[in-house]
Write a protein that holds these residues in place. Sequence first.
Motif, short mmCIF file in Angstrom:
data_model
loop_
_atom_site.label_atom_id
_atom_site.label_comp_id
_atom_site.label_asym_id
_atom_site.label_seq_id
_atom_site.Cartn_x
_atom_site.Cartn_y
_atom_site.Cartn_z
N ILE A 12 -5.78 -22.89 38.52
CA ILE A 12 -5.71 -24.26 39.03
C ILE A 12 -6.94 -25.06 38.60
O ILE A 12 -6.84 -26.22 38.16
CB ILE A 12 -5.58 -24.26 40.57
N CYS A 13 -8.11 -24.44 38.68
CA CYS A 13 -9.36 -25.12 38.26
C CYS A 13 -9.33 -25.46 36.78
O CYS A 13 -9.70 -26.57 36.37
CB CYS A 13 -10.56 -24.23 38.59
N CYS A 14 -8.86 -24.52 35.96
CA CYS A 14 -8.82 -24.75 34.51
C CYS A 14 -7.87 -25.89 34.18
O CYS A 14 -8.20 -26.78 33.38
CB CYS A 14 -8.39 -23.48 33.79
N ILE A 15 -6.68 -25.85 34.80
CA ILE A 15 -5.70 -26.90 34.53
C ILE A 15 -6.24 -28.25 34.97
O ILE A 15 -6.08 -29.27 34.28
CB ILE A 15 -4.37 -26.57 35.23
N SER A 16 -6.93 -28.28 36.12
CA SER A 16 -7.50 -29.54 36.63
C SER A 16 -8.55 -30.09 35.68
O SER A 16 -8.58 -31.29 35.37
CB SER A 16 -8.12 -29.30 38.01
N VAL A 17 -9.42 -29.19 35.21
CA VAL A 17 -10.47 -29.63 34.27
C VAL A 17 -9.85 -30.18 32.99
O VAL A 17 -10.28 -31.22 32.47
CB VAL A 17 -11.42 -28.45 33.94
N ILE A 18 -8.84 -29.51 32.48
CA ILE A 18 -8.19 -29.96 31.25
C ILE A 18 -7.58 -31.34 31.42
O ILE A 18 -7.79 -32.25 30.62
CB ILE A 18 -7.11 -28.94 30.81
N PHE A 19 -6.82 -31.53 32.51
CA PHE A 19 -6.15 -32.81 32.72
C PHE A 19 -7.14 -33.95 32.97
O PHE A 19 -6.98 -35.06 32.45
CB PHE A 19 -5.15 -32.71 33.87
N ILE A 20 -8.18 -33.68 33.74
CA ILE A 20 -9.18 -34.72 34.01
C ILE A 20 -9.91 -35.10 32.72
O ILE A 20 -10.14 -36.28 32.43
CB ILE A 20 -10.18 -34.24 35.09
N SER A 21 -10.26 -34.09 31.92
CA SER A 21 -10.96 -34.34 30.66
C SER A 21 -10.10 -35.14 29.69
O SER A 21 -10.55 -36.10 29.07
CB SER A 21 -11.39 -33.02 30.01
N ILE A 22 -8.84 -34.73 29.59
CA ILE A 22 -7.93 -35.43 28.68
C ILE A 22 -7.70 -36.87 29.14
O ILE A 22 -7.70 -37.81 28.34
CB ILE A 22 -6.60 -34.67 28.55
N PHE A 23 -7.50 -37.04 30.45
CA PHE A 23 -7.29 -38.39 30.99
C PHE A 23 -8.51 -39.28 30.73
O PHE A 23 -8.38 -40.44 30.32
CB PHE A 23 -7.01 -38.32 32.49
N THR A 24 -9.70 -38.72 30.94
CA THR A 24 -10.94 -39.49 30.72
C THR A 24 -11.07 -39.90 29.27
O THR A 24 -11.40 -41.05 28.95
CB THR A 24 -12.16 -38.66 31.15
N LEU A 25 -10.81 -38.96 28.35
CA LEU A 25 -10.92 -39.28 26.94
C LEU A 25 -9.86 -40.29 26.51
O LEU A 25 -10.14 -41.20 25.72
CB LEU A 25 -10.80 -38.00 26.10
N CYS A 26 -8.65 -40.15 27.05
CA CYS A 26 -7.58 -41.12 26.71
C CYS A 26 -7.99 -42.53 27.14
O CYS A 26 -7.77 -43.50 26.39
CB CYS A 26 -6.28 -40.72 27.41
#
Length: 846
Positions: A12-26
Amino acid sequence: MKFNSKGKFFIICCISVIFISIFTLCYYLFPYQGLRYDSEVFYPVVSEHSLIELNDNTIVSQSFNSENIHLKGLKYYLIKSESEITGSLHISIMDDDNNLILDRSISLSDIGNAEWYSDYFSLTLKKNHIYQINISAKECTNNNFPYLILMTNYEQNSPNLETYQNGELLNGNVLISYEFAKLNSTYINVIVLFLFILSLITILYTISAASNKKWISMLNSLKFYKSIPIKKIAVIVLFVIQFLLIIPNIVYKVGGFNLDPSWRYFLNIANSLNLKYGTDIYFTYGPLGYICYLMNLDNSLTYWIGIGIWGIIFAIHILLLYWIYRLYIENKVSFTAIFLSVLVYISAMFESERDNYQLYLLLLSVVIYFLGNSKSIIITNLLLSLMFFCKFSTFTSGVAFITIFIILRFFFDKDKKSILLMLPSLIIAPVSYLIYNPSLKGLYEYVTGILRISSGWMKTQQWDDAITNQEYRYLLIIVLIYIMLIVISLLVNYRKSAILISCCASLFFAYKYSVTAHGIAMGIWLVSMLFSVVVLSIDFSTMHLQIRTKKKYAFYYAASIVGCLLIASLLSINLHNNFGQIKESLKNKFITYATLTDSSLLPELYDNTYIPSNILETIGNDTVTTYPWEIGYKAVYTDLNMVYSPSIQNCNEFIPWLDQKVADYFYSEQAPKYIILEDETIYFHIKYLDNPLTWEAIKDRYNAVITQEGFCLLERQDNISKREIELIHSELYSTKDIIYCPENADYVKIKLKYSFYGEIKDFFWRTGMTYMTINYKDGSNCSGVIIVPNMPSGFSLDYVPQNIDDVSLVLNTEDFTKMSSIQFSGIGLDALEDNVEIEWYQYIEK
């Protein structure tokens, strides 16, 4: 497969980090438009217009749309009734909620009359919102008010919307210009986002694999993931895509002659004129250099030989790709390395330069040898021999790379066989040259001449702002990441680091090319091809196999992949490529290969190339050359009896050795009867003093006979010899002093020398541009960049022409002023020794 609570929490932590990072970069890439560089200005073209007086009661408002959200400044164009107007120009910007976001005043005395005034600031706007600029004049006295121009008929290519004067809608827009930040393309944003996602996946996978997470075991158990046939097909597809993208457009088309198209045309006709490189002409290209800019000139045999050579080169490329595929089957190169190699190239893809493509294949052949296929030795020597006769700078870059590789292979693996990568070609190439031109002196001057020209080019073709501060930072990061990759390779298996270390030589050549004058983007399309080859040599397999047994290998593996992806991202960001350019490049290649029989001389060439008819009539059948560089006229005016100086163009003469050769040519019996002279220079050089010896020879030997429409036709005067000089005295001066010319002096030699600091700076960076201001006895002056290596050759203290009409004055009369003083300035001055010896001469009366 079941997971315990800790495993679920980790996932859950890994998926959250990935989505937050991708959203921020987008958000950063797209709505915020974060990848931007430099700035661009739209200047409207005005035809029909009227004036608006900015009196005390006038406020002009203009709305605009913020498609680009980064506004860097505005440019105003005012008309003044008086040269000096007191008061200030007041500017404010309101958003669509009527909030004040900018409020500033500019003194009207700082704004010129009928010229653009730049007002710099930095605003971040909301995308596609309507903003309003309010302009008024305050505290003007004596009823002297400035005027704005209202454009009533103009190009609809600006963000302007509606214009109001005191609330009343006007028919037109005010003449102001917007300076917005340049934005990187959607292509670059997508590439960066994709590489970022890959980096996150790599880091997550590596952490999980090193921690023996069960879901990694599950992933590894999937059939599609382990499917060798699918991976084989994927490798083949990757190679096909890269091959189609990377092969160059081999036929060069000409629509107009200027500096570069002229010498490229000459390369295609030099062999047919029986001119020998190293004896008759000296250039950075050789007898086969024409294939780098291959032109179809009447379907000549030379052209079709060039097509044949390119067919062989492409066949070599396919063979090299096949060998890599076989190495992949034998587990000597990993799928990860192949995938990253192709991805790196696609990320920073640009239309391939033909000479650099040859260097790319050379490096690829050495990598194949490095990975275990010694058959590539034959290919390596073939390519080196080709580059010896093609473009010598790529030959020297390749030799530097292979030399370092051989040394490292000997020390790391006692590999004596590696010397065969280069030794046969170092024998074949000189022998082949002697067959082409049976002259040992010619061979010596062919090699040393090219090295001299290349060195002189690097020292003199410089631009002080070739790279921006932002690009400096990117460049430093790329270098640091590359060093990290070398260190990791040494730690994992030092024997596998030979390619990474050796390629520093070729990458350094590309780096020097970019920081002198051409900018980082021009260096990147050199580096991206070379770096895509280097990636193939990284030992990802060993690192991956050791992830679970030795935790440090997890870091090495992740850092190596992420490092390659970061370099690819930074190369992509600085290349500023877009889908349109890629599409155009592919389209042009397809058209070229489908129309190989078409002429390279485009129809517009004949419209764009012009010489006045009376100049052509005067020349008749006599020999003629051009100065400084428009040597392609014969392509259009086929009856011209064109001859060529040893340097081909004056832009190669930035070393005393070649300047002297050209001067001797113009003094000789082989000198052309006429010279078509045009008043041109590059990089702000002082005209005619960039090659002072050549200019002295032209002054001594030629008179101006026709000056018309930007041309000056010079005619050779026979029985006129070189003016001899004798030394009056020499003296030491400070390079920062104003240097006054003695009254009895006619000629000066300025022995500028680089300091130790300057030599180091020149080797690792660039010295910068050195300017010289010339003051004349009549009170006039001129200023420009000097060619430091040519200053010791000296130059006449006569007036230097500043336009085409001055040429007749200087060549035909003695009714011109002379220099009274000179002074040096510029960044390049810091690289020179503080004191300079100056020798003053006078002409010997005959």
